[in-house]
Every structure is written in C-alpha cells, then in structure tokens.
Design an enzyme around this catalytic site. Structure first.
Site, PDB file in Angstrom:
ATOM      1  N   ASP A   1      -2.468 -67.544  20.769  1.00 22.77           N
ATOM      2  CA  ASP A   1      -2.177 -67.401  22.197  1.00 22.77           C
ATOM      3  C   ASP A   1      -0.763 -66.846  22.408  1.00 22.77           C
ATOM      4  O   ASP A   1       0.199 -67.378  21.839  1.00 22.77           O
ATOM      5  CB  ASP A   1      -2.298 -68.786  22.844  1.00 22.77           C
TER       6      ASP A   1
ATOM      7  N   ASP B   1      -8.240 -71.489  18.546  1.00 22.12           N
ATOM      8  CA  ASP B   1      -7.135 -71.014  19.367  1.00 22.12           C
ATOM      9  C   ASP B   1      -5.876 -71.753  18.930  1.00 22.12           C
ATOM     10  O   ASP B   1      -5.882 -72.978  18.805  1.00 22.12           O
ATOM     11  CB  ASP B   1      -7.426 -71.301  20.852  1.00 22.12           C
TER      12      ASP B   1
ATOM     13  N   HIS C   1     -12.030 -65.180  28.517  1.00 20.94           N
ATOM     14  CA  HIS C   1     -11.935 -66.269  29.502  1.00 20.94           C
ATOM     15  C   HIS C   1     -10.874 -66.017  30.574  1.00 20.94           C
ATOM     16  O   HIS C   1     -10.750 -66.810  31.498  1.00 20.94           O
ATOM     17  CB  HIS C   1     -11.633 -67.574  28.763  1.00 20.94           C
ATOM     18  N   ASP C   2     -10.083 -64.951  30.420  1.00 26.00           N
ATOM     19  CA  ASP C   2      -9.036 -64.639  31.406  1.00 26.00           C
ATOM     20  C   ASP C   2      -9.401 -63.458  32.298  1.00 26.00           C
ATOM     21  O   ASP C   2      -8.602 -63.062  33.154  1.00 26.00           O
ATOM     22  CB  ASP C   2      -7.730 -64.261  30.693  1.00 26.00           C
TER      23      ASP C   2
ATOM     24  N   GLU D   1      -2.724 -62.574  20.498  1.00 26.08           N
ATOM     25  CA  GLU D   1      -2.731 -62.091  21.877  1.00 26.08           C
ATOM     26  C   GLU D   1      -1.358 -61.487  22.159  1.00 26.08           C
ATOM     27  O   GLU D   1      -0.341 -62.144  21.950  1.00 26.08           O
ATOM     28  CB  GLU D   1      -3.030 -63.233  22.845  1.00 26.08           C
TER      29      GLU D   1
END
Ligand code: TEU
Ligand code: CA
Length: 550
Positions: A181, A79, A319-320, A243
C-alpha cells in the site's frame, strides 16, 4: 461472500468460493487488509498486524483458506499497509504517552507552525490538514490519509525492523507475496533540521495537495533495497506489487527493472486520471469524459518504455476505483459488449492483468441516492466539506460520488438472484446493487456467452500464447478518437487487437504498411460471418477483435 449471516464478507466465505476462482483461471488472489482494525478506512488502518479482524474470522480460518488456495494451485498475496498504522495500534498509543516515550519516534511529530497552526500546508487524502494536533503533548502528528492513520517514521531503524518482522511472520505462514500500500510514500522529504517543507501553492486557500511532496522520497530505494535484503530475497518465488501514486515510467522502470529493481511490478495511476477534469479546479471529483487519445498515449508510454526492462501491472479497477463498465464502457444497452471489449483491451497488453471481483461479470456502479448509503471515509468526508465549507449543492456532490466514489467497487459481490445478491442471509454492511437480479454469478456461469466465460477464454489464451506475455507492443491509428488498435509482435508472429471504445460504428482500416496473407480470428465479442474481412471493417458498438496475422 458472507458465511455466517452477519452481513460482512469473511475468510470462510472466500474459502467456499475458491472453486469459482479456479474455474475463471485465476492464479493469484490479492486480498485487501484482513488484519485487526477499527475499520476507519476499510481495514487500511491496522491496529494488529499479526491478528485477523474479528469480523472476518480467526487465524484458523485464515490457515484453512491459505491451504485450500494452495491445494488448487492458487497463490495468496497479502496487503502490506506500512506507510501508516491505526491510531489504535499499541505503538501509537505508547507514542502519545509522552515526548520521550520509546515509541514516540515511531511516528512523525512536529511543533506547531510559526502561527501556532499545522506545521505545513499539506492536505490529507481524506480532506482537511495532514496534521492532527495532540493536545497532551503539544505537537502535531502527520497523517497523509485519515487522522486515524498516523504515518510511520521510516527514518527510525526500529520501525523498519518491525515491518520486516511482520512480513516474515506472514511469509513463514506460507503467503506468496505482498501488494504494498502506497509504498512510494514511505520516505518523507525531511530538511536537515528535521522539518517537512510546505507544498507549492497550486490552488486558493491554505491547504495544498501533499502527495507530490512525499511520493518517491529521497530514501525510498534505500529502504526497499534493505527490505529485499532483510526479507524478500530470503523467500523463493514471491510476488511483489507496489502501489505507486504519481509514478512516472522512469520510476516504474527503476522500481521494477528485472536486474536492478526492488519490486516485481507497480500500480501507477496515470490512466486512472485520464478522465479527471484538468487544471486546479479539476481532479477526481469533477466529471470529465475520457479523452481516448490521451488514454492511448499513457498506456502506450508504459507499454513501450517498460518493455524488456521493467514489468507492467494491468488494471482498470480495484477497491479504490469505480466500475470500469460504467466508467469506460456502457452500463446500459451495451453492458455485455463493452465489458468484453474492455477485457480484450486489457488482456491483449503486456504485463500482469488484475481482475477486481465482479469485473468478470460486468458489475456496474451503484445508484447511490443518499450519502447515508455510503460507507467510505473518503466520500463521506468529501461530501461534508463540499456541502458545508464549499457550499456545493448536495445533489451535485452525490453525482460525483456516483461516478467516482470508491464504494461503487465495494458493494456485495453478486453471486445470485437471491436477496442481497446472495452475498448474505443477513443484512449486508453496504447495500447490494439493485441490478443483482440480472447481473450475478449464477446467471453468468449458465450463459456460455457471458462476460465471465469471455474472461475465462482471455485468461486461457494468455496461458497458451507466449506472444501475449513477451510480444512487443505497437500502437496503430493513434489519432483515431473511437478505436484503440494495437499490435503485439513476437518473432514472425503478429497479433492485431482492435477495440471500439464507443457506441458508434467507426471504420477500421489496417495501415498499408502492414502486410499479411491470411488472418486467423483469435477471439471476438460479436458473432462474425465466415467470410468477414480483417484488413478493413466496420466496427459495431464496443466491438473488439483479436486476429493473428499470417
Ligand atoms: O490507496 C492510496 C491512494 O493513493 C488512492 O488510491 C486513494 O484511495 C485515493 O487517492 C483516495 O483519493 C491506498 C489504498 O488502496 C486505499 O484503499 C487506502 O484508503 C489508502 O491507501 C490508505 O491506506
Ligand atoms: Ca460474516
């Protein structure tokens, strides 16, 4: 997986489970942030980009994990969180020293607005203003997420050079790429006099959603091209996925175009918002049921418009997000069937499928009964604002968190029927789901009809059938409210994917315009009699089938 009993998953725990990933058929692991961090936002607030968070292990543990993954032919994607740092990063600590500190310009500072308040009306993702006042220097700094996540100033060439440098640090170690991210937020829309304009007013009150103001900013492509030139193009075979909140298919194509793009693929959010209530009082926290036609239209637009030009990433969870079987399927009676149906739907599409840990065993949302059980800053802040400032009943707010909270995806991976799901011998940092006695890896591995083995088969199918990689997508029965059916076509080969998104028993019937002489069943989530029909049939609850039409 926690390897040392402190209740926190760690790198050695991951290393101990590589065999499991290999058995599933995983080619690449994307790891959420493992860098030094005060953990205000589960590691998305980084205070040391070249260090490992103590809770997770050491750099030696990391090197061993990377070697062990590579030894199994699995790549590692890290990430890359560079829209913001932690406020505990040295750069920010320096920047706070004085207005003329050399690091001041690493971040985005502004004089107060006319009325002495925040410089503009942007709301942060985790509630409250996106601006925090820094008393000693009399200016506000920008944070699109928590106030412990100050946004970096990408206009500053030194910031960009630092980012490229830390990317090289990890690539030189041998990592295989980055999940970037909120990468589409890095270029802010500064006016010529260096200010950031307020967002359009779409709801009551001063604060307005600010994301649309910073997404896809004026210099985004320039920055990403520079990143390619300076870093990415210098390493062979990297994987990059950005993202991209609020990205349209047009932006998706521009970013991922095979000739002129800057990333391999992006995560867009459109289908994750198909079950948001619409309008100014709607959004993530207002429960609404999925409109399957809208969902189909979104997926179809991305499938059709990126075909032959950009490249899709395929996901129903991360994970969100809450657990897909609870959100789009049935976590009760039809948990197994609906989890397999969703997997069939996803793996039949064109793009790169992402499976989020536990999805492959049908892990469900967590029955949170109190805010004390939650760990996520987004839920905790939202709960505080909703129950105090907005005066909403706590039970109603908790119901929204149960449906949509990010902690649903963050409870311990369910390895076995042992206490705490076999995740730790100590006390886990967040409670395990009480259904871990039934839903766990041990049980899934032992049952040939498990969701796990179904995922394994789907992954294997993708590796041996070009049509799943390259085939053109076309939607069938657009107006049907329960069935999602589509076709993949590659030359003379055609695959039909039929998914029942509900607990009813709708009739499927192939449009008359589609001709075939025989049908070969590729995979299905229910047993079928040898004489079953492929042209028209009654679907059982959450049934899914793939046929090759010959
Ligand atoms: O998420 C950014 C993002 O836009 C969302 O998925 C976010 O979690 C949601 O809008 C909150 O309402 C990324 C990470 O995936 C997330 O975990 C981080 O919290 C966030 O960036 C900040 O780094
Ligand atoms: Ca641990």
């Amino acid at each position: 997986m926690d390897s040392n009993g402190d209740g926190i998953g760690d790198l050695n725990g991951i290393t101990s489970k590589i065999g499991y990933l290999k058995e599933l058929g995983v080619d690449v692991v994307w790891l959420s942030p493992i860098y030094r961090s005060p953990n205000d936002d589960n590691g998305y607030d980084i205070s040391g980009y070249r260090e490992i968070m103590g809770d997770f292990g050491t750099m030696e543990d990391f090197d061993r994990m990377l070697d062990a993954l590579h030894a199994q032919g699995i790549k590692l994607v890290m990430d890359l969180v560079v829209n913001h740092t932690s406020d505990e990063h040295d750069w920010f600590k320096e920047a706070c020293q004085s207005k003329n500190n050399p690091y001041r310009d690493y971040y985005i500072w502004s004089r107060p607005g006319e009325d002495g308040g925040p410089p503009n009306n942007w709301e942060a993702a985790f509630s409250g203003s996106a601006w925090e006042y820094h008393q000693p220097t009399g200016e506000y700094y920008l944070h699109m997420f928590s106030k412990k996540q100050p946004d970096l100033n990408w206009e500053n060439p030194k910031v960009r050079a630092e980012v490229y440098d830390l990317m090289r640090f990890w690539l030189d170690k041998g990592v295989d790429g980055f999940r970037m991210d909120v990468i589409t937020l890095i270029s802010k829309p500064f006016t010529p006099d260096g200010r950031l304009p307020s967002a359009a007013i779409v709801r009551d009150g001063f604060l307005q959603p600010g994301f649309s103001m910073v997404a896809n900013g004026p210099r985004l492509f320039e920055f990403l091209r520079e990143m390619n030139r300076e870093v990415l193009s210098r390493y062979a075979g990297l994987i990059t996925v950005g993202e991209a909140p609020i990205a349209t298919t047009q932006q998706g194509n521009e970013l991922t175009d095979i000739e002129t793009g800057v990333l391999d693929m992006i995560f867009h959010f459109e289908h994750m918002e198909a079950d948001y209530a619409k309008g100014i009082d709607g959004g993530k926290w207002v429960p609404a049921s999925l409109d399957l036609i809208e969902f189909k239209d979104i997926i179809t637009r991305w499938q059709v418009e990126l075909h032959g030009r950009g490249w899709n990433s395929l996901y129903l969870c991360n994970h969100d997000q809450p657990r897909p079987v609870s959100r789009f399927g049935d976590e009760g009676l039809y948990r197994v069937e609906s989890a397999k149906m969703l997997a069939t739907f996803l793996h039949g599409l064109q793009g790169t499928p992402y499976i989020y840990q536990g999805e492959e065993i049908g892990m469900t949302n967590m029955p949170f009964s109190s805010i004390e059980q939650c760990r996520d800053i987004e839920s905790i802040n939202m709960y505080r604002v909703a129950t105090t400032v907005q005066g909403k009943p706590p039970e109603q707010v908790l119901a929204a968190i149960r449906a949509k909270g990010r902690d649903n995806a963050r409870t311990p991976m369910q390895w076995s029927a042992a206490p705490h799901a076999g995740f730790t011998t100590g006390v886990p940092w967040i409670e395990a789901n009480p259904n871990s006695k039934e839903v766990n890896v041990d049980a899934a591995l032992a049952d040939p009809n498990s969701i796990f083995h179904f995922y394994r088969q789907l992954i294997a199918l993708r590796k041996s059938n070009r049509i799943l990689v390259d085939g053109e997508y076309s939607l069938l029965l657009r107006e049907h409210r329960e069935i999602y059916a589509y076709m993949r076509t590659l030359g003379a080969d055609r695959w039909l994917i039929v998914c029942n998104f509900g607990a009813g028993s709708p009739e499927f019937s192939l449009p008359n315009s589609e001709h075939f002489t025989s049908a070969r069943l590729v995979i299905a989530n229910y047993p079928l009699s040898p004489t079953h029909e492929a042209r028209s049939f009654t679907l059982r609850p959450y049934e899914a089938r793939i046929y090759q039409l010959l």
